[in-house]
Design a protein around this motif. Structure first.
Motif, PDB file in Angstrom:
ATOM      1  N   SER A  98      -8.658   4.636 -10.741  1.00 26.93           N
ATOM      2  CA  SER A  98      -7.674   4.659  -9.822  1.00 26.93           C
ATOM      3  C   SER A  98      -7.071   3.912 -10.161  1.00 26.93           C
ATOM      4  O   SER A  98      -5.880   3.588  -9.294  1.00 26.93           O
ATOM      5  CB  SER A  98      -8.348   4.950  -8.176  1.00 26.93           C
ATOM      6  N   ASN A  99      -6.675   3.287 -10.814  1.00 25.13           N
ATOM      7  CA  ASN A  99      -6.433   1.879 -11.514  1.00 25.13           C
ATOM      8  C   ASN A  99      -5.955   2.175 -13.447  1.00 25.13           C
ATOM      9  O   ASN A  99      -6.401   1.950 -14.117  1.00 25.13           O
ATOM     10  CB  ASN A  99      -7.226   0.051 -11.589  1.00 25.13           C
ATOM     11  N   LEU A 100      -4.743   3.057 -13.092  1.00 24.68           N
ATOM     12  CA  LEU A 100      -4.192   2.937 -14.642  1.00 24.68           C
ATOM     13  C   LEU A 100      -3.881   2.138 -15.112  1.00 24.68           C
ATOM     14  O   LEU A 100      -4.268   2.356 -16.422  1.00 24.68           O
ATOM     15  CB  LEU A 100      -3.496   4.464 -14.547  1.00 24.68           C
ATOM     16  N   ILE A 101      -3.106   0.785 -14.403  1.00 22.05           N
ATOM     17  CA  ILE A 101      -3.111  -0.756 -15.491  1.00 22.05           C
ATOM     18  C   ILE A 101      -4.633  -0.644 -16.376  1.00 22.05           C
ATOM     19  O   ILE A 101      -4.755  -1.593 -17.485  1.00 22.05           O
ATOM     20  CB  ILE A 101      -2.749  -1.842 -14.746  1.00 22.05           C
ATOM     21  N   LEU A 102      -5.466  -1.043 -15.768  1.00 16.30           N
ATOM     22  CA  LEU A 102      -6.953  -1.289 -15.522  1.00 16.30           C
ATOM     23  C   LEU A 102      -7.584  -0.372 -17.020  1.00 16.30           C
ATOM     24  O   LEU A 102      -7.988  -0.783 -18.017  1.00 16.30           O
ATOM     25  CB  LEU A 102      -8.302  -1.324 -14.633  1.00 16.30           C
ATOM     26  N   VAL A 103      -7.416   0.773 -16.840  1.00 18.99           N
ATOM     27  CA  VAL A 103      -7.566   2.214 -17.678  1.00 18.99           C
ATOM     28  C   VAL A 103      -6.747   1.491 -18.820  1.00 18.99           C
ATOM     29  O   VAL A 103      -7.581   1.379 -19.950  1.00 18.99           O
ATOM     30  CB  VAL A 103      -7.953   3.073 -17.377  1.00 18.99           C
ATOM     31  N   ASN A 104      -5.947   1.733 -19.176  1.00 17.36           N
ATOM     32  CA  ASN A 104      -5.687   1.606 -20.188  1.00 17.36           C
ATOM     33  C   ASN A 104      -5.504  -0.001 -21.061  1.00 17.36           C
ATOM     34  O   ASN A 104      -5.801   0.208 -22.220  1.00 17.36           O
ATOM     35  CB  ASN A 104      -3.728   1.126 -20.561  1.00 17.36           C
ATOM     36  N   ALA A 105      -5.790  -0.680 -20.171  1.00 16.53           N
ATOM     37  CA  ALA A 105      -6.414  -2.124 -21.334  1.00 16.53           C
ATOM     38  C   ALA A 105      -7.461  -1.592 -21.377  1.00 16.53           C
ATOM     39  O   ALA A 105      -8.029  -2.296 -22.499  1.00 16.53           O
ATOM     40  CB  ALA A 105      -6.574  -3.079 -20.186  1.00 16.53           C
ATOM     41  N   LEU A 106      -8.636  -1.255 -20.900  1.00 17.27           N
ATOM     42  CA  LEU A 106      -9.881  -0.537 -21.364  1.00 17.27           C
ATOM     43  C   LEU A 106      -9.853  -0.080 -22.991  1.00 17.27           C
ATOM     44  O   LEU A 106     -10.724  -0.167 -23.580  1.00 17.27           O
ATOM     45  CB  LEU A 106     -10.891   0.264 -20.259  1.00 17.27           C
ATOM     46  N   LEU A 107      -8.561   1.030 -22.475  1.00 12.19           N
ATOM     47  CA  LEU A 107      -8.997   1.983 -23.336  1.00 12.19           C
ATOM     48  C   LEU A 107      -8.549   1.111 -25.088  1.00 12.19           C
ATOM     49  O   LEU A 107      -8.889   1.256 -26.315  1.00 12.19           O
ATOM     50  CB  LEU A 107      -7.126   3.151 -23.794  1.00 12.19           C
ATOM     51  N   ASP A 108      -7.506   0.426 -24.570  1.00 11.46           N
ATOM     52  CA  ASP A 108      -7.156  -0.680 -25.507  1.00 11.46           C
ATOM     53  C   ASP A 108      -7.795  -1.415 -25.992  1.00 11.46           C
ATOM     54  O   ASP A 108      -8.216  -1.840 -27.114  1.00 11.46           O
ATOM     55  CB  ASP A 108      -6.012  -1.891 -24.872  1.00 11.46           C
ATOM     56  N   MET A 109      -8.976  -1.862 -25.463  1.00 11.61           N
ATOM     57  CA  MET A 109      -9.576  -2.474 -26.019  1.00 11.61           C
ATOM     58  C   MET A 109     -11.257  -2.617 -26.970  1.00 11.61           C
ATOM     59  O   MET A 109     -11.100  -2.939 -27.759  1.00 11.61           O
ATOM     60  CB  MET A 109     -10.735  -4.011 -24.536  1.00 11.61           C
ATOM     61  N   TYR A 110     -11.415  -0.775 -27.203  1.00  7.74           N
ATOM     62  CA  TYR A 110     -12.159  -0.602 -27.495  1.00  7.74           C
ATOM     63  C   TYR A 110     -11.632  -0.076 -28.560  1.00  7.74           C
ATOM     64  O   TYR A 110     -12.015   0.601 -29.592  1.00  7.74           O
ATOM     65  CB  TYR A 110     -12.683   0.965 -25.980  1.00  7.74           C
ATOM     66  N   VAL A 111     -10.415   0.186 -28.608  1.00 11.00           N
ATOM     67  CA  VAL A 111      -9.279   0.983 -29.898  1.00 11.00           C
ATOM     68  C   VAL A 111      -9.862  -0.033 -31.282  1.00 11.00           C
ATOM     69  O   VAL A 111     -10.241  -0.142 -31.875  1.00 11.00           O
ATOM     70  CB  VAL A 111      -7.804   1.374 -29.616  1.00 11.00           C
ATOM     71  N   LYS A 112      -9.060  -2.024 -30.223  1.00  5.43           N
ATOM     72  CA  LYS A 112      -9.965  -3.207 -31.080  1.00  5.43           C
ATOM     73  C   LYS A 112     -11.143  -2.557 -32.040  1.00  5.43           C
ATOM     74  O   LYS A 112     -11.369  -3.508 -32.607  1.00  5.43           O
ATOM     75  CB  LYS A 112      -8.930  -3.785 -30.217  1.00  5.43           C
ATOM     76  N   PHE A 113     -12.415  -2.409 -31.041  1.00  5.33           N
ATOM     77  CA  PHE A 113     -13.451  -2.781 -31.852  1.00  5.33           C
ATOM     78  C   PHE A 113     -13.795  -0.771 -32.203  1.00  5.33           C
ATOM     79  O   PHE A 113     -15.107  -1.271 -32.501  1.00  5.33           O
ATOM     80  CB  PHE A 113     -13.959  -2.650 -30.309  1.00  5.33           C
ATOM     81  N   ASN A 114     -12.699  -0.218 -33.012  1.00  8.11           N
ATOM     82  CA  ASN A 114     -13.310   0.609 -33.382  1.00  8.11           C
ATOM     83  C   ASN A 114     -14.275   1.623 -32.447  1.00  8.11           C
ATOM     84  O   ASN A 114     -14.656   2.866 -33.301  1.00  8.11           O
ATOM     85  CB  ASN A 114     -13.046   0.608 -34.577  1.00  8.11           C
ATOM     86  N   LYS A 115     -14.360   1.657 -31.855  1.00  5.76           N
ATOM     87  CA  LYS A 115     -15.073   2.779 -30.989  1.00  5.76           C
ATOM     88  C   LYS A 115     -14.362   3.354 -30.095  1.00  5.76           C
ATOM     89  O   LYS A 115     -14.199   3.508 -29.209  1.00  5.76           O
ATOM     90  CB  LYS A 115     -15.917   2.003 -29.486  1.00  5.76           C
ATOM     91  N   LEU A 116     -14.070   4.236 -31.059  1.00  6.19           N
ATOM     92  CA  LEU A 116     -13.006   5.425 -30.463  1.00  6.19           C
ATOM     93  C   LEU A 116     -13.903   7.208 -29.483  1.00  6.19           C
ATOM     94  O   LEU A 116     -13.383   7.490 -29.246  1.00  6.19           O
ATOM     95  CB  LEU A 116     -12.767   6.268 -32.194  1.00  6.19           C
ATOM     96  N   GLU A 117     -15.249   6.800 -29.883  1.00  4.26           N
ATOM     97  CA  GLU A 117     -15.613   8.015 -28.954  1.00  4.26           C
ATOM     98  C   GLU A 117     -15.724   7.858 -27.810  1.00  4.26           C
ATOM     99  O   GLU A 117     -15.780   8.067 -26.935  1.00  4.26           O
ATOM    100  CB  GLU A 117     -17.208   7.971 -30.048  1.00  4.26           C
ATOM    101  N   THR A 118     -16.443   6.204 -27.401  1.00  7.34           N
ATOM    102  CA  THR A 118     -15.738   5.606 -26.451  1.00  7.34           C
ATOM    103  C   THR A 118     -14.412   5.809 -25.477  1.00  7.34           C
ATOM    104  O   THR A 118     -14.844   5.892 -24.163  1.00  7.34           O
ATOM    105  CB  THR A 118     -16.116   3.929 -26.232  1.00  7.34           C
ATOM    106  N   VAL A 119     -13.522   5.340 -26.507  1.00  7.77           N
ATOM    107  CA  VAL A 119     -11.921   5.956 -25.868  1.00  7.77           C
ATOM    108  C   VAL A 119     -12.275   7.399 -25.587  1.00  7.77           C
ATOM    109  O   VAL A 119     -10.939   7.789 -24.399  1.00  7.77           O
ATOM    110  CB  VAL A 119     -11.033   5.278 -27.310  1.00  7.77           C
ATOM    111  N   GLN A 120     -11.890   7.880 -26.477  1.00 13.61           N
ATOM    112  CA  GLN A 120     -11.828   9.441 -26.380  1.00 13.61           C
ATOM    113  C   GLN A 120     -12.526   9.662 -24.869  1.00 13.61           C
ATOM    114  O   GLN A 120     -12.529  10.975 -23.652  1.00 13.61           O
ATOM    115  CB  GLN A 120     -12.853   9.842 -26.832  1.00 13.61           C
ATOM    116  N   ASN A 121     -14.118   9.549 -24.141  1.00 15.90           N
ATOM    117  CA  ASN A 121     -14.476  10.159 -23.231  1.00 15.90           C
ATOM    118  C   ASN A 121     -14.202   9.360 -21.924  1.00 15.90           C
ATOM    119  O   ASN A 121     -13.827   9.997 -20.983  1.00 15.90           O
ATOM    120  CB  ASN A 121     -16.160   9.627 -23.311  1.00 15.90           C
TER     121      ASN A 121
END
Length: 486
Positions: A98-121
């Motif tokens: 429900s918090n888009l700002i928080l989700v975007n930060a979460l996506l950004d973090m997992y992208v930096k970890f190269n965990k793109l499967e998690t990012v996709q989910n």
């Protein structure tokens, strides 16, 4: 952490979380890392009571700002384990979806970890997506080289901004697909999106990688026509492009016109001299640079390379021994340059002494330089030592095997040479075909050894025959030519 730092951190985190560009701004990311390190340490060592879901480690309400900052900082410092712990900690206390700002930060973090499967989910589970969400996905896949998926996300975006275009252009530039870089750029201009310095740095860098001087000059002309300010970042890219294309005069003109010259600009100019064998000019420029600012470790590598390529052994050795004067500790790259310096001048025993006494584990490039020098100078004893060490570090790469096989062949030890080739076959190691390219009328033509797929192969073959008839070839050259045209 003082209350002043805490308040400043909150303001920075809040502004960063609502800006589409700040997630990718290295300056903002670095400052965020410093400002939230204290909070990260609290998360490592303190268990926050579950009955107080909206309180941070200081007992104050997070107001949605601290959590994105923590996630962004975890991504910035590359600590995947801590990042996933923070994610779990947030999940227990907040409804993330429900918090888009928080989700975007979460996506950004997992992208930096190269965990793109998690990012996709995470992305697929979102009911609402904004431009930051889409940009994160596009940039993430472009970063790891999966440009097909990156382009798919780009095309699906309901709205695109400059970050969207730059992410895609950057991805194609890193993969060396210059035609796609230009195609995306033209589409960007067609949609009336004005490029910025980041766009143009990517374009110029792509031209530099393929040595396309005409393309680079066109980019430079575009920059001047758009009356864009050439800062140190863009200036360095232009200097690098002109140097790689062999136009040192134009590189000098760009260097001279720059109003701000940081250490990267000076280093790029020195590197240009280095790779064209102008060691003395590189040393003069290095001396001039020190009137304005101090060099960094990369600058020292550039000057040592210049000395190595010009045979200036004593000058290079003197610089290496004086690095402490600049408060720089020699790293693996500096030792590699020193070894290369001795190897190119035929002083293999001294190169070996450097390798044996250096406080760092020798890298593949260091043993590779030694092995190449052994081939040139016919030192079979050191070649076997170097190849043994090189193959320990990269047993799956063909370079060490090929060099050693060629050294044996040059010494007339054909049985040993054949044995190395047999070992390659047994281990499944294959030699990568050599490739060269040439730009004719703005079109890049790639050539692979013995490749007949070029549309004008017959014309090329005819020219080779003409050249052959005009050259006085011995039996070895004729055999090699027959092998090439087979």
């Amino acid at each position: 952490m003082s209350m002043y730092q805490y308040g400043r951190g909150i303001r920075l985190l809040s502004s960063a979380s609502t800006s589409s560009r700040s997630f990718w701004d290295p300056t903002v990311a670095l400052e965020l890392n410093h400002l939230t390190l204290a909070l990260l340490e609290k998360c490592r060592t303190r268990d926050i009571p579950a009955k107080q879901p909206h309180q941070d480690v200081y007992g104050e309400r997070t107001n949605g700002a601290i959590s994105p900052g923590l996630l962004m900082s975890c991504g910035g410092i590359g600590d995947a384990r801590l990042g996933m712990s923070v994610h779990a900690w947030i999940e227990r206390r907040e409804t993330i979806t429900s918090n888009l700002i928080l989700v975007n930060a979460l996506l950004d973090m997992y992208v930096k970890f190269n965990k793109l499967e998690t990012v996709q989910n995470i992305f697929n589970a979102l009911e609402e997506k904004d431009i930051v969400s889409w940009n994160t996905m596009t940039a993430g896949y472009a970063k790891v080289g999966n440009l097909e998926l990156a382009h798919n996300f780009f095309k699906q975006m309901p709205r695109r901004d400059l970050v969207s275009w730059n992410s895609l252009i950057s991805g194609y530039a890193k993969r060396g697909e210059y035609d796609m870089v230009i195609k995306v750029f033209h589409n960007m201009v067609t949609e009336n999106v004005r490029p910025d310095n980041i766009t143009l740095v990517n374009l110029v860098s792509a031209a530099a990688e393929i040595g396309a001087l005409d393309k680079g000059k066109w980019m430079h002309g575009l920059i001047l026509r758009m009356q864009m300010k050439i800062d140190a970042f863009l200036g360095s890219a232009l200097i690098d492009m002109y140097c790689k294309a062999g136009s040192l005069e134009r590189a000098f003109l760009v260097f001279r016109e720059l109003t701000e010259k940081d250490v990267t600009v000076w280093t790029t100019r020195i590197t240009g001299f280095a790779f064209h064998g102008h060691g003395r000019k590189a040393l003069v420029l290095f001396s001039e640079m020190q009137r304005f600012l101090l060099p960094n470790g990369v600058t020292i590598v550039a000057v040592l390379t210049a000395c190595s390529h010009s045979g200036l052994v004593e000058e290079g050795l003197s610089l290496f021994n004086s690095m402490k004067k600049f408060d720089i500790d020699p790293g693996i790259e500096h030792y590699g340059c020193l070894v290369d310096l001795f190897c190119r001048s035929g002083r293999l025993v001294e190169a070996k002494d450097v390798i044996e006494n250096m406080p760092i584990q020798p890298s593949r490039s260091i043993w590779g330089a030694m092995l190449s020098a052994c081939r040139v100078h016919g030192n079979m004893e050191l070649a076997e030592i170097a190849s043994t060490e090189l193959l320990k570090l990269e047993p799956e790469k063909e370079g060490g095997y090929i060099l050693l096989s060629n050294i044996y062949a040059a010494c007339g030890r054909w049985n040993s040479s054949d044995k190395i080739r047999e070992i390659m076959e047994t281990k499944g190691v294959k030699k990568t075909a050599g490739c060269s390219s040439v730009v004719v009328d703005g079109v890049i033509h790639d050539f692979v050894a013995a490749d007949k797929r070029h549309p004008r192969w017959e014309d090329l073959f005819h020219i080779l025959l003409c050249l052959k008839s005009e050259m006085k070839l011995d039996d070895t050259d004729l055999a090699n030519f027959a092998l090439f045209t087979r």
